[in-house]
Design an enzyme around this catalytic site. Sequence first.
Site, mmCIF file in Angstrom:
data_model
loop_
_atom_site.group_PDB
_atom_site.id
_atom_site.type_symbol
_atom_site.label_atom_id
_atom_site.label_comp_id
_atom_site.label_asym_id
_atom_site.label_seq_id
_atom_site.Cartn_x
_atom_site.Cartn_y
_atom_site.Cartn_z
ATOM 1 N N HIS A 237 3.257 3.946 -3.971
ATOM 2 C CA HIS A 237 3.967 3.410 -2.803
ATOM 3 C C HIS A 237 3.016 2.804 -1.784
ATOM 4 O O HIS A 237 3.331 2.695 -0.608
ATOM 5 C CB HIS A 237 4.828 4.466 -2.100
ATOM 6 N N ARG A 294 1.624 -1.872 14.890
ATOM 7 C CA ARG A 294 0.168 -2.026 14.943
ATOM 8 C C ARG A 294 -0.229 -3.245 14.140
ATOM 9 O O ARG A 294 0.615 -3.890 13.510
ATOM 10 C CB ARG A 294 -0.484 -0.798 14.319
HETATM 11 P P1 ADP Z 1 5.699 4.291 4.488
HETATM 12 O O1 ADP Z 1 5.916 4.684 5.919
HETATM 13 O O2 ADP Z 1 5.086 5.352 3.687
HETATM 14 O O3 ADP Z 1 5.041 2.950 4.384
HETATM 15 P P2 ADP Z 1 8.152 2.930 3.619
HETATM 16 O O4 ADP Z 1 9.537 3.295 4.022
HETATM 17 O O5 ADP Z 1 7.585 1.687 4.232
HETATM 18 O O6 ADP Z 1 7.198 4.165 3.913
HETATM 19 O O7 ADP Z 1 8.098 2.804 2.032
HETATM 20 C C1 ADP Z 1 6.892 2.600 1.332
HETATM 21 C C2 ADP Z 1 7.196 2.040 -0.061
HETATM 22 O O8 ADP Z 1 8.061 2.915 -0.801
HETATM 23 C C3 ADP Z 1 7.907 0.703 -0.069
HETATM 24 O O9 ADP Z 1 7.020 -0.367 0.059
HETATM 25 C C4 ADP Z 1 8.603 0.738 -1.428
HETATM 26 O O10 ADP Z 1 7.693 0.447 -2.461
HETATM 27 C C5 ADP Z 1 9.001 2.194 -1.572
HETATM 28 N N1 ADP Z 1 10.373 2.442 -1.072
HETATM 29 C C6 ADP Z 1 10.713 2.817 0.176
HETATM 30 N N2 ADP Z 1 12.060 2.941 0.303
HETATM 31 C C7 ADP Z 1 12.599 2.640 -0.888
HETATM 32 C C8 ADP Z 1 13.952 2.595 -1.407
HETATM 33 N N3 ADP Z 1 15.004 2.897 -0.663
HETATM 34 N N4 ADP Z 1 14.110 2.243 -2.705
HETATM 35 C C9 ADP Z 1 13.040 1.949 -3.483
HETATM 36 N N5 ADP Z 1 11.769 1.980 -3.063
HETATM 37 C C10 ADP Z 1 11.515 2.322 -1.778
HETATM 38 P P1 ADP Z 2 -0.255 -1.146 5.873
HETATM 39 O O1 ADP Z 2 -1.009 -1.555 7.095
HETATM 40 O O2 ADP Z 2 -0.150 -2.227 4.904
HETATM 41 O O3 ADP Z 2 1.054 -0.455 6.129
HETATM 42 P P2 ADP Z 2 -1.036 1.332 4.729
HETATM 43 O O4 ADP Z 2 0.397 1.676 4.555
HETATM 44 O O5 ADP Z 2 -1.944 1.516 3.570
HETATM 45 O O6 ADP Z 2 -1.206 -0.164 5.155
HETATM 46 O O7 ADP Z 2 -1.537 2.132 5.991
HETATM 47 C C1 ADP Z 2 -2.552 1.683 6.850
HETATM 48 C C2 ADP Z 2 -3.452 2.811 7.241
HETATM 49 O O8 ADP Z 2 -2.754 3.778 7.973
HETATM 50 C C3 ADP Z 2 -4.056 3.502 6.059
HETATM 51 O O9 ADP Z 2 -5.365 3.841 6.392
HETATM 52 C C4 ADP Z 2 -3.155 4.736 5.912
HETATM 53 O O10 ADP Z 2 -3.862 5.770 5.303
HETATM 54 C C5 ADP Z 2 -2.821 5.036 7.342
HETATM 55 N N1 ADP Z 2 -1.523 5.676 7.598
HETATM 56 C C6 ADP Z 2 -0.335 5.062 7.690
HETATM 57 N N2 ADP Z 2 0.633 5.927 8.013
HETATM 58 C C7 ADP Z 2 0.041 7.142 8.139
HETATM 59 C C8 ADP Z 2 0.506 8.463 8.475
HETATM 60 N N3 ADP Z 2 1.764 8.729 8.793
HETATM 61 N N4 ADP Z 2 -0.394 9.448 8.477
HETATM 62 C C9 ADP Z 2 -1.668 9.209 8.197
HETATM 63 N N5 ADP Z 2 -2.165 8.000 7.892
HETATM 64 C C10 ADP Z 2 -1.326 6.967 7.859
#
Ligand code: ADP
Ligand code: ADP
Length: 498
Positions: A237, A294
């Site tokens: 993910h 951010r």
């Molecule tokens: P995070 O805060 O960890 O980034 P997100 O909600 O942005 O969480 O989800 C991270 C990833 O998980 C997405 O880019 C997608 O690949 C997958 N994902 C999240 N929600 C769904 C969903 N409802 N169905 C399928 N894949 C999902």
């Molecule tokens: P993006 O900027 O594309 O969303 P990532 O999802 O990989 O990239 O997250 C950016 C940075 O923030 C990474 O270093 C990730 O480990 C950190 N990060 C994001 N959400 C959290 C969280 N809830 N707790 C700890 N680290 C986080």
Amino acid sequence: MPKIKKLLVANRGEISLRIMRTAREMGIQTVAVYSEADRLSPHVIFADEAVCLGPPPSAQSYLLGDKIIAACRELGVDAIHPGYGFLSENAAFARQVMDAGLIFVGPSASSIEVMGSKLAAKQAVAKYKIPLVPGTEEAITDIAEAKARASEIGYPILIKASAGGGGKGMRIVEDESEFEDQMQRAVSEAQSSFGDSAVFIEKYITSPRHIEIQILGDQHGKVVYLFERECSIQRRHQKVIEEAPSAVVSPEMRRAMGEAAVGVARACDYYGAGTVEFIVDENLDFYFLEMNTRLQVEHPVTEMITGKDLVREQILIAEGESLSFTQDELYINGHALEVRVYAEDPANNFLPDIGKLTTYKRPQGPGVRVDDGFEEGMDIPIYYDPMIAKLVTYGSDRAAAIQRMVGAIEEYKITGIQTTLGFCKFAIQHEAFVSGQFDTKFVDEYFDPKVLSQDFTELEEEILAALAVEFIAKEKKGSAKPSGRIKDSESAWRNRLK
Ligand code: ADP
Ligand code: ADP
Ligand code: MG
């Protein structure tokens, strides 16, 4: 609001350097912070001044908000840029920075607060008619009720931690029999990982693409979108390859997503740079996922196609300036691709592969940008995210950006640790990627680590040697038919390399 004269970057590595470069260009003094593990890092050497925060673990260094603010007082710093990760989405820290009379280069603490909770975010945007993934709008308190809702939505469903991030805190539930068990695990994981046990349900989109919109808003109510980034190539993910624009987004869809993203920003009175993430299903219907308040890791691809320096815009916005362009003045020029170079072993389930950068030679040339924070001979510390660099290429169109990326990856020489470079080269040349027909399951569907285990010639030699053994054995029995066999095997190994 006053002009910023001295900026402290509360981060490390590539993003710290990248931010300081723009600050210096704008005539702003720079202050780096570092942990004992990063004493000799390029971001420390680049800065005009640097402050040691403490021992390597983040909790004893990069997350020490009080110490960072105290350093600002001591050095006469007037603004803090948090980068991404660490304190960047910590509303309490943003508030503390403002209370200390400093400028926080980011949105208001209240915007961070609303968008930091996936549930609060969904509730906030609901009024703005933003499409949401079908699911529960509130934290689950009653298992029986949640189960009934899950059947209504239809399995598979996803249980998500409201405070989750970084691809963590998600559980797929395939059918009703697993529901209670998975729910209990999700709740206890959410509590232990994020200090907040609230979880909710979302329909699990089975063939999803992750497409996000970059927005910029000033403190006078003006918000624009800087188009999309396609981020569907992920492992765990988490993104590994990003591009702008997306191969599947039409001008109409771009406008609809852009306007929805502006709506999300308005829902929380947003200012600064932000990213609105959407999940897109196989019919190209899009749904709001979350907003990251951010600068995003993959922001360079947007910079390449729009010609805007997003850090510069963030700084100007924080100084109280109005955006100097309108939506109509923004347009897409060319295509950009980013691959994240992680110290990870793709052949071993992308597990971190920490060690020394024995050889480290960056690619160069027209349309090639490397954002990194290491030099040859340095160790990749175990304490932080194992990203070494972001390799970005630009081309007049998608095919040109891909071709340039293949060359840049070949030119990038890293030894001493395993990296995601080989995987990325495989992925961007894969038929599914080239055609644009892929989703977030790309790695599971198409990637066999064997394609990286040997290089082309080694594999060729190995197959020829095996054929020779087979041929000799058959010749002894008088049944050797070499030409046809070699052809079959040749296509077999060509398939393996595809
Ligand atoms: P995070 O805060 O960890 O980034 P997100 O909600 O942005 O969480 O989800 C991270 C990833 O998980 C997405 O880019 C997608 O690949 C997958 N994902 C999240 N929600 C769904 C969903 N409802 N169905 C399928 N894949 C999902
Ligand atoms: P993006 O900027 O594309 O969303 P990532 O999802 O990989 O990239 O997250 C950016 C940075 O923030 C990474 O270093 C990730 O480990 C950190 N990060 C994001 N959400 C959290 C969280 N809830 N707790 C700890 N680290 C986080
Ligand atoms: Mg996300």
